[in-house]
Design an enzyme around this catalytic site. Structure first.
Site, PDB file in Angstrom:
ATOM      1  N   LYS A  34       0.330  -1.246   0.356  1.00  0.00           N
ATOM      2  CA  LYS A  34       0.118  -0.105  -0.101  1.00  0.00           C
ATOM      3  C   LYS A  34       1.108   1.042  -0.049  1.00  0.00           C
ATOM      4  CE  LYS A  34      -0.136  -0.341   4.649  1.00  0.00           C
ATOM      5  NZ  LYS A  34      -0.835  -0.837   6.062  1.00  0.00           N
ATOM      6  N   ARG A 132     -10.449  -0.228  15.420  1.00  0.00           N
ATOM      7  CA  ARG A 132     -10.122   0.057  13.819  1.00  0.00           C
ATOM      8  C   ARG A 132     -11.358   0.077  12.743  1.00  0.00           C
ATOM      9  NH1 ARG A 132      -4.721   1.355  10.691  1.00  0.00           N
ATOM     10  NH2 ARG A 132      -4.698  -1.370  10.038  1.00  0.00           N
ATOM     11  N   HIS A 161      -6.103  -7.172  13.373  1.00  0.00           N
ATOM     12  CA  HIS A 161      -4.576  -6.788  13.164  1.00  0.00           C
ATOM     13  C   HIS A 161      -4.208  -5.792  14.602  1.00  0.00           C
ATOM     14  CE1 HIS A 161      -1.975  -3.840  10.880  1.00  0.00           C
ATOM     15  NE2 HIS A 161      -2.185  -2.765  11.304  1.00  0.00           N
ATOM     16  N   ARG A 217       1.274 -11.033   7.249  1.00  0.00           N
ATOM     17  CA  ARG A 217       0.878  -9.690   6.245  1.00  0.00           C
ATOM     18  C   ARG A 217       2.620  -8.761   6.406  1.00  0.00           C
ATOM     19  NH1 ARG A 217      -4.052  -9.834   9.163  1.00  0.00           N
ATOM     20  NH2 ARG A 217      -3.723  -7.337  10.220  1.00  0.00           N
ATOM     21  N   TYR A 261      14.018  31.159   4.322  1.00  0.00           N
ATOM     22  CA  TYR A 261      12.775  32.006   5.073  1.00  0.00           C
ATOM     23  C   TYR A 261      12.689  31.893   7.168  1.00  0.00           C
ATOM     24  CZ  TYR A 261      10.646  30.852   0.466  1.00  0.00           C
ATOM     25  OH  TYR A 261       9.813  30.932  -0.441  1.00  0.00           O
ATOM     26  N   CYS A 308      13.048  24.708   3.003  1.00  0.00           N
ATOM     27  CA  CYS A 308      11.679  25.205   1.656  1.00  0.00           C
ATOM     28  C   CYS A 308      11.291  24.326   0.668  1.00  0.00           C
ATOM     29  CB  CYS A 308      12.172  25.593   0.566  1.00  0.00           C
ATOM     30  SG  CYS A 308      13.707  27.168   1.564  1.00  0.00           S
ATOM     31  N   ASP A 310      11.347  23.476  -2.377  1.00  0.00           N
ATOM     32  CA  ASP A 310      11.634  22.558  -3.383  1.00  0.00           C
ATOM     33  C   ASP A 310      13.648  22.994  -3.169  1.00  0.00           C
ATOM     34  OD1 ASP A 310       9.395  23.191  -5.083  1.00  0.00           O
ATOM     35  OD2 ASP A 310       9.880  24.818  -5.092  1.00  0.00           O
TER      36      ASP A 310
HETATM   37  C1  LIG Z   1      -0.374  -1.593   6.854  1.00  0.00           C
HETATM   38  C2  LIG Z   1      -0.581  -2.681   7.120  1.00  0.00           C
HETATM   39  C3  LIG Z   1      -0.456  -3.716   7.191  1.00  0.00           C
HETATM   40  C4  LIG Z   1       1.401  -4.001   7.386  1.00  0.00           C
HETATM   41  O1  LIG Z   1       2.410  -2.966   8.641  1.00  0.00           O
HETATM   42  P1  LIG Z   1       3.629  -3.382   9.186  1.00  0.00           P
HETATM   43  O2  LIG Z   1       3.401  -2.814  10.396  1.00  0.00           O
HETATM   44  O3  LIG Z   1       4.140  -1.741   7.897  1.00  0.00           O
HETATM   45  O4  LIG Z   1       4.537  -4.811   8.998  1.00  0.00           O
HETATM   46  C5  LIG Z   1      -0.124  -5.364   7.576  1.00  0.00           C
HETATM   47  N1  LIG Z   1      -2.050  -5.495   8.070  1.00  0.00           N
HETATM   48  C6  LIG Z   1      -2.735  -3.987   7.290  1.00  0.00           C
HETATM   49  C7  LIG Z   1      -4.350  -4.232   7.496  1.00  0.00           C
HETATM   50  C8  LIG Z   1      -2.251  -3.048   7.265  1.00  0.00           C
HETATM   51  O5  LIG Z   1      -3.138  -2.464   7.204  1.00  0.00           O
END
Ligand SMILES: *Cc1c(COP(=O)(O)O)cnc(C)c1O
Length: 368
Positions: A34, A132, A161, A217, A261, A308, A310
């Site tokens: 992602k 979440r 998660h 994951r 700046y 800045c 850029d």
């Molecule tokens: C982003 C995410 C992960 C991976 O998380 P990391 O901490 O980068 O390993 C795994 N599962 C879900 C649902 C996530 O949103």
């Protein structure tokens, strides 16, 4: 090409995946790509993982899944983010698996699939303590039962998660594992086979072997970066991303001369100042103003004045440089190294934010 660019070493990504696979006894892997593969470039990185034989890819958004399908990825792709009813047709159209966090989404999916006479492949999401998305573990039995009753739903996985897995000592992770396994035991109780159980993010993969279950994951550790600067370094992961530039302008300044700046930095003596052609418009954190460092000629050069949009300036003290000298903002130069973890400390954030902020204005190149 711009002199400021990202270089991703594909052989390092390959090395990190190999280490992770050894660490999880070669269990299946869902590689999380992602947010532009944590800044490394979604399409190129996804194709590497497909070549390396990962079992599936994880993305947050429907749109990320569509980009991958359009680029020719044929691996299973799971969309993690919450699903809205109106996204269901497209998820199916593009052959994307998705997370079902509630009875409502389950019912909407079943209804749509029934009308279209097709099946959806989903992962039921149980909230074991992240707070979440997902059905709270204690109430998940009815979600599981309804999913099993839904004729057009193929339950490929059941997942949760972690909230605190980047701390190996945090007891909340063990509690989450227990709560998740308890919820998942309903499949057995109902006399059906249990789908793929998955909960381990990078922290789970690294520090909680009992969380590895049927598939893991990992995200950030694939890229060779630890979730927090304080995380114990238990695997020899290597960072795959370098951020490079070139000095675009160099000048000598007298004492009492202000830089950038707001004139937040003023020289006390004569100094040699180099200008670097990238800034917060590229995702380089403005919080590094008067705090960060870069490498030039193998030495650390402190940022002076504000970053800045850029450009920004660094202090080379008495070293007179030429425009064109190589600058390393993330990575190694002559034995010195600046890591994403170190930058995240300077910017008072986490490595994830440093990586994912690096935006499309920076060209990406791939080595090896
Ligand atoms: C982003 C995410 C992960 C991976 O998380 P990391 O901490 O980068 O390993 C795994 N599962 C879900 C649902 C996530 O949103």
């Amino acid at each position: 090409m711009r002199p400021s660019f990202i270089e991703v070493d594909l052989s390092i990504l390959t090395h990190n995946l190999k280490l992770i696979r050894e660490h999880i006894d070669n269990r299946p892997v869902m590689a999380v790509v992602k947010s532009n593969a944590y800044g490394h470039g979604l399409v190129r990185v996804a194709h590497l993982y497909e070549q390396l034989g990962v079992n599936s890819l994880g993305v947050a958004l429907l749109e990320e899944g569509i980009i991958l399908r359009k680029s020719g990825i044929s691996l299973p792709i799971a969309v993690f983010g919450g699903v809205l009813k109106e996204q269901i047709p497209e998820l199916l159209e593009w052959d994307l698996e998705f997370i079902v966090p509630s009875a409502d989404v389950l019912n909407d999916t079943e209804k749509f699939c029934k009308a279209q006479n097709r099946r959806a492949t989903v992962h039921l999401k149980i909230d074991s303590g992240m707070g979440r998305i997902g059905t709270i573990a204690e109430n998940s039995e009815s979600l599981i039962a309804s999913a099993l009753d839904s004729e057009h739903i193929n339950i490929k996985g059941v997942c949760s998660h972690f909230a605190c897995a980047d701390d190996p000592e945090d007891p909340k992770t063990l509690e989450q594992i227990d709560r998740f396994l308890e919820a998942v035991s309903v499949f057995e109780k109902l006399g059906t086979s249990t789908p793929l159980r998955h909960i381990a993010n990078s922290g789970g993969v690294l520090y909680f072997p009992q969380s590895h279950l049927d598939i893991v994951r990992p995200g950030i550790i694939l890229y060779g970066v630890y979730p927090e600067p304080s995380c114990p370094r238990i695997l020899e992961l290597k960072p795959a991303l370098k951020l490079k530039s070139k000095v675009s302008f160099h000048k000598s300044i007298p004492p009492g001369f202000s830089i950038s700046y707001g004139a937040t930095w003023t020289s006390e003596s004569t100094a040699e100042i180099s200008t670097i052609p990238l800034g917060y418009g590229d995702g380089y954190p403005r919080q590094l103003s008067n705090r960060g460092e870069v490498l030039i000629n193998g030495k650390r050069r402190p940022i002076v004045g504000r970053v800045c949009m850029d450009q920004f300036m660094v202090n080379c003290k008495s070293e007179n440089l030429n425009a064109g000298a190589e600058v390393i903002l993330i990575g190694e130069q002559d034995g010195q190294c600046i890591t994403v973890e170190e930058m995240s400390k300077w910017a008072e954030t986490i490595p994830y934010e440093i990586l994912t902020n690096l935006n499309e204005r920076l060209p990406r190149t791939y080595a090896n």
